[in-house]
Design a protein around this motif. Structure first.
Motif, PDB file in Angstrom:
ATOM      1  N   UNK A 187      47.704  58.582  64.414  1.00 49.04           N
ATOM      2  CA  UNK A 187      48.288  59.505  65.385  1.00 49.04           C
ATOM      3  C   UNK A 187      47.550  60.846  65.352  1.00 49.04           C
ATOM      4  N   UNK A 188      47.270  61.342  64.160  1.00 52.67           N
ATOM      5  CA  UNK A 188      46.513  62.595  64.011  1.00 52.67           C
ATOM      6  C   UNK A 188      45.136  62.439  64.660  1.00 52.67           C
ATOM      7  N   UNK A 189      44.478  61.306  64.427  1.00 48.81           N
ATOM      8  CA  UNK A 189      43.164  61.053  65.044  1.00 48.81           C
ATOM      9  C   UNK A 189      43.260  61.026  66.563  1.00 48.81           C
ATOM     10  N   UNK A 190      44.347  60.458  67.078  1.00 53.48           N
ATOM     11  CA  UNK A 190      44.560  60.452  68.534  1.00 53.48           C
ATOM     12  C   UNK A 190      44.638  61.887  69.058  1.00 53.48           C
ATOM     13  N   UNK A 191      45.417  62.724  68.410  1.00 51.31           N
ATOM     14  CA  UNK A 191      45.540  64.127  68.827  1.00 51.31           C
ATOM     15  C   UNK A 191      44.191  64.814  68.760  1.00 51.31           C
ATOM     16  N   UNK A 192      43.410  64.498  67.719  1.00 58.29           N
ATOM     17  CA  UNK A 192      42.124  65.174  67.528  1.00 58.29           C
ATOM     18  C   UNK A 192      41.059  64.727  68.536  1.00 58.29           C
ATOM     19  N   UNK A 233      41.645  65.315  71.495  1.00 56.14           N
ATOM     20  CA  UNK A 233      41.879  66.395  72.451  1.00 56.14           C
ATOM     21  C   UNK A 233      41.566  67.771  71.880  1.00 56.14           C
ATOM     22  N   UNK A 234      41.824  67.954  70.579  1.00 54.45           N
ATOM     23  CA  UNK A 234      41.641  69.263  69.959  1.00 54.45           C
ATOM     24  C   UNK A 234      41.556  69.104  68.444  1.00 54.45           C
ATOM     25  N   UNK A 235      40.805  69.967  67.815  1.00 56.14           N
ATOM     26  CA  UNK A 235      40.730  69.938  66.348  1.00 56.14           C
ATOM     27  C   UNK A 235      41.989  70.559  65.767  1.00 56.14           C
ATOM     28  N   UNK A 236      42.483  69.962  64.701  1.00 56.37           N
ATOM     29  CA  UNK A 236      43.701  70.444  64.063  1.00 56.37           C
ATOM     30  C   UNK A 236      43.401  71.081  62.716  1.00 56.37           C
ATOM     31  N   UNK A 237      44.098  72.152  62.438  1.00 60.62           N
ATOM     32  CA  UNK A 237      44.006  72.765  61.116  1.00 60.62           C
ATOM     33  C   UNK A 237      44.742  71.876  60.110  1.00 60.62           C
TER      34      UNK A 237
END
Length: 190
Positions: free
Chosen positions: A9-14, A16-20
């Motif tokens: 899920x985190x990879x899916x979000x990333x 779109x945008x890089x996450x801290x």
């Protein structure tokens, strides 16, 4: 240690945008991970949709009833974000249902959790905006010409949007989604 489904899920979000690291940890601490059986309803008509779902594996559909008839609105394959969009965004009662159509793994957060995350982490607000833009573009592309297309053209458009549609949804759902009979769908597919 973050569980593998949550990492996906985190990879899916990333995409779109890089996450801290802080954003990743905040999301990981809030998500609900569920394994669900075919036929499970995630939301139903008259209930406000409070969750945004990430379909890690499996498939689901959104549908509504018109004159007592079950009408499939859309079928979602894995690796998609799903909700009852109007209900979720406006926080008003839904007009449709969200149903698991194959055994699935689902990750979700509530509307309120997302609002809090958007406030704390601007990169997540960017994710939300880009996600909505993608969904709006898909809906716009699919439905703009939809009313003017032949049954064959509608099916071809659907297969372009969801290449594995016949593997994840039954023909009745596909025909309903296209607004054609199952007999017509069978002829078109030949």
């Amino acid at each position: 240690m973050i569980d593998k489904p949550i990492i996906e899920f985190i990879n899916y979000i990333q995409q779109y945008t890089l996450l801290s690291k802080e954003a990743v940890n905040a999301i990981s601490s809030l998500v609900l991970y569920e394994t669900l059986e075919k036929g499970t309803l995630l939301n139903k008509e008259g209930k406000t949709c409070k969750r945004l779902y990430f379909l890690k594996s499996g498939s689901l559909r959104t549908y509504f009833y018109q004159n007592g008839k079950d009408i499939t609105h859309w079928v979602y394959p894995e690796n998609n974000v799903i909700t009852s969009w109007h209900s979720y965004i406006t926080q008003t009662p839904s007009k449709d249902y969200i149903e698991i159509i194959t055994p699935s793994e689902v990750i979700s957060l509530t509307y309120d959790q997302w609002q809090e995350l958007y406030t704390k982490f601007p990169e997540l607000e960017r994710f939300g905006r880009l996600l909505i833009e993608k969904e709006l573009a898909l809906i716009d592309d699919f439905y703009k010409g939809y009313y003017f297309l032949s049954a064959k053209e509608k099916y071809e458009l659907l297969v372009t949007a969801i290449p594995n549609i016949t593997q994840i949804a039954n023909l009745g759902h596909i025909a309903s989604m296209l607004g054609i009979s199952q007999e017509t769908l069978s002829r078109v597919r030949k």
